[in-house]
Design an enzyme around this catalytic site. Structure first.
Site, PDB file in Angstrom:
ATOM      1  N   PRO A 126      51.099  59.417  19.151  1.00 41.43           N
ATOM      2  CA  PRO A 126      49.846  58.713  18.821  1.00 41.43           C
ATOM      3  C   PRO A 126      49.996  57.592  17.799  1.00 41.43           C
ATOM      4  CG  PRO A 126      49.416  61.045  19.030  1.00 41.43           C
ATOM      5  CD  PRO A 126      50.904  60.890  19.154  1.00 41.43           C
ATOM      6  N   GLY A 129      54.970  53.985  18.434  1.00 46.10           N
ATOM      7  CA  GLY A 129      55.222  53.324  19.704  1.00 46.10           C
ATOM      8  C   GLY A 129      56.579  52.640  19.689  1.00 46.10           C
ATOM      9  N   ARG A 266      38.608  29.506  52.684  1.00 48.02           N
ATOM     10  CA  ARG A 266      37.411  29.008  51.983  1.00 48.02           C
ATOM     11  C   ARG A 266      37.326  27.493  52.124  1.00 48.02           C
ATOM     12  NH1 ARG A 266      32.834  28.051  49.961  1.00 48.02           N
ATOM     13  NH2 ARG A 266      32.328  28.423  47.774  1.00 48.02           N
ATOM     14  N   GLN A 334      40.879  32.796  39.594  1.00 50.80           N
ATOM     15  CA  GLN A 334      40.214  31.495  39.472  1.00 50.80           C
ATOM     16  C   GLN A 334      40.068  30.811  40.833  1.00 50.80           C
ATOM     17  OE1 GLN A 334      39.187  30.847  36.416  1.00 50.80           O
ATOM     18  NE2 GLN A 334      38.128  28.951  36.913  1.00 50.80           N
ATOM     19  N   GLY A 337      37.284  32.132  42.716  1.00 52.75           N
ATOM     20  CA  GLY A 337      35.970  31.886  42.139  1.00 52.75           C
ATOM     21  C   GLY A 337      35.265  33.192  41.825  1.00 52.75           C
ATOM     22  N   GLY A 338      33.974  33.242  42.064  1.00 49.68           N
ATOM     23  CA  GLY A 338      33.205  34.451  41.760  1.00 49.68           C
ATOM     24  C   GLY A 338      33.695  35.663  42.520  1.00 49.68           C
ATOM     25  N   GLU A 361      57.236  49.903  28.099  1.00 50.42           N
ATOM     26  CA  GLU A 361      58.680  49.616  28.139  1.00 50.42           C
ATOM     27  C   GLU A 361      59.058  48.504  27.165  1.00 50.42           C
ATOM     28  OE1 GLU A 361      61.381  50.879  29.431  1.00 50.42           O
ATOM     29  OE2 GLU A 361      60.495  52.470  30.655  1.00 50.42           O
ATOM     30  N   SER A 364      55.770  42.654  24.473  1.00 52.68           N
ATOM     31  CA  SER A 364      56.362  41.314  24.546  1.00 52.68           C
ATOM     32  C   SER A 364      57.019  40.893  23.235  1.00 52.68           C
ATOM     33  CB  SER A 364      55.293  40.294  24.949  1.00 52.68           C
ATOM     34  OG  SER A 364      54.937  40.442  26.299  1.00 52.68           O
TER      35      SER A 364
END
Length: 377
Positions: A126, A129, A266, A334, A337-338, A361, A364
């Site tokens: 906990p 890490g 589209r 993106q 779109g929606g 793992e 970064s």
């Protein structure tokens, strides 16, 4: 790098399996938090759960490049399943394959490599890490048994596993050299699943908090030598990071393919949005970043197969691939779109699944730390 004919066959077989047996079910598994046990059994029959384990111990006896290809294809179908497969190969099988004695390999490695058992890796706690040397879980010798007490956190397959690779302090005065490693059956009294985490993504893969409450295991559960645990924990970093980088390729590729498909379908202003330069250029950048990441991953895997050190290269691959994958998945949303933000299309799920790849793992910034240290040598 050019793949061999055998590697291409492995890739193609896994791609076919992923498209038929993973991708069609990924949305439902995610929605219902369904552990993909049947799919894992089928992957085991294909040799995908112990790919680099020697045939002598139940594995497929393949190279790391083949494992990379398999994980990418599995991840393209379902990110959660690829995490289970990556942990099974690099940690659950990799550690006993390297450090287990023949009796331990017979008892644990063979069924793990064959997929008859699943394993989990219990290191994180906990409040511990990235600093693995600061774990608090203890193992105390009591006659011919070890008694383990402590809490482990964010354990992949912690509920579904048959055996846990557990790291615990056996000598508090020895610091990192006082950590040991144990093979613990999950049926052992005192192995308790404290809770299953509610996560942003990868909901088909259980992530558990594991409690060890006077958990007793026999003396021969010790893996490697007493005090060797910290070394064991770090020894499979290369393979683990290459595995996660590989799943990033698969998820990013799936998002890219979905975006290309949608862009052809589209239409706006009288033509498919694929023909609009802004969208086309975005897709071009996504494809370029994906291919650059793939070459980093393949390079690290080829070094691993050659028996050469590749911690720096594995960290580079994991860092670049995980950050690339989030960007590619975001760009895929993106382009949709929606519709990219709703569950009707797969890109929102893939984005949720891929985000954690920058965390587990080795986060970064830990990868940057490793790379920076390598540059200083």
């Amino acid at each position: 790098m050019i793949l061999t004919q055998e590697q291409e066959m492995i890739r193609d077989a896994m791609r076919d399996f992923s498209r038929e047996r993973l991708a069609p079910f990924a949305e439902a598994w995610d929605r219902d938090h369904t552990f993909p046990r049947e799919a894992l059994k089928e992957l085991a029959e294909l040799g995908a759960l112990g790919m680099v384990v020697p045939e002598q111990w139940g594995g497929a006896g393949m190279d790391y490049m083949s494992l990379v290809l398999a994980i990418e294809e599995i991840a393209a179908g379902d990110g959660a399943t690829s995490t289970i497969v990556s942990v099974q190969n690099s940690l659950a099988c990799g550690i006993p394959n390297r450090y287990g004695n023949d009796a331990q390999k017979e008892q644990w490695l063979k069924p793990l490599a064959k997929g008859e058992m699943l394993g989990c890796f219990c290191l994180t706690e906990p409040h511990v890490g990235s600093d693995a040397g600061a774990i608090k879980t203890t193992a105390v010798k009591d006659g011919d048994e070890w008694v383990i007490n402590g809490v482990k956190q964010f354990i992949t397959t912690g509920r579904e596993a048959d055996v846990a690779i557990v790291f615990a302090v056996t000598d508090k005065a020895a610091g990192k050299k006082g950590i040991s490693c144990f093979l613990v059956p999950t049926t052992a009294p005192g192995y308790v699943v404290g809770r299953i985490e509610e996560k942003m993504g990868q909901k088909a893969s259980d992530t558990a908090q594991i409690l060890f409450e006077n958990c007793r295991v026999p003396a021969d559960a010790l893996l490697g030598e007493e005090g060797q645990g910290y070394k064991i924990a770090l020894s499979n970093l290369e393979a683990g990071r290459i595995g996660i980088a590989s799943q990033c390729l698969g998820m990013a590729r799936a998002a890219l393919e979905a975006a290309v498909k949608y862009a052809h379908e589209r239409e706006t202003f009288g033509k498919p949005i694929f023909e609009h330069q802004a969208v086309n250029f975005r897709l071009a950048d996504m494809a370029t970043q994906l291919e650059a990441a793939r070459q980093l991953v393949w390079h690290a895997a080829s070094l691993k197969d050659a028996g050469r050190p590749c911690l720096k290269e594995a960290s580079m691959a994991k860092l670049f691939a995980s950050e690339m994958a989030e960007k590619v998945c975001s760009d895929a949303i993106q382009i949709h779109g929606g519709y990219g933000y709703v569950t009707d299309f797969p890109v929102e799920r893939i984005y949720r699944d891929v985000r954690v790849c920058q965390i587990y793992e080795g986060a970064s910034d830990i990868q940057r730390l490793v790379i920076g240290r390598a540059l200083a040598d």
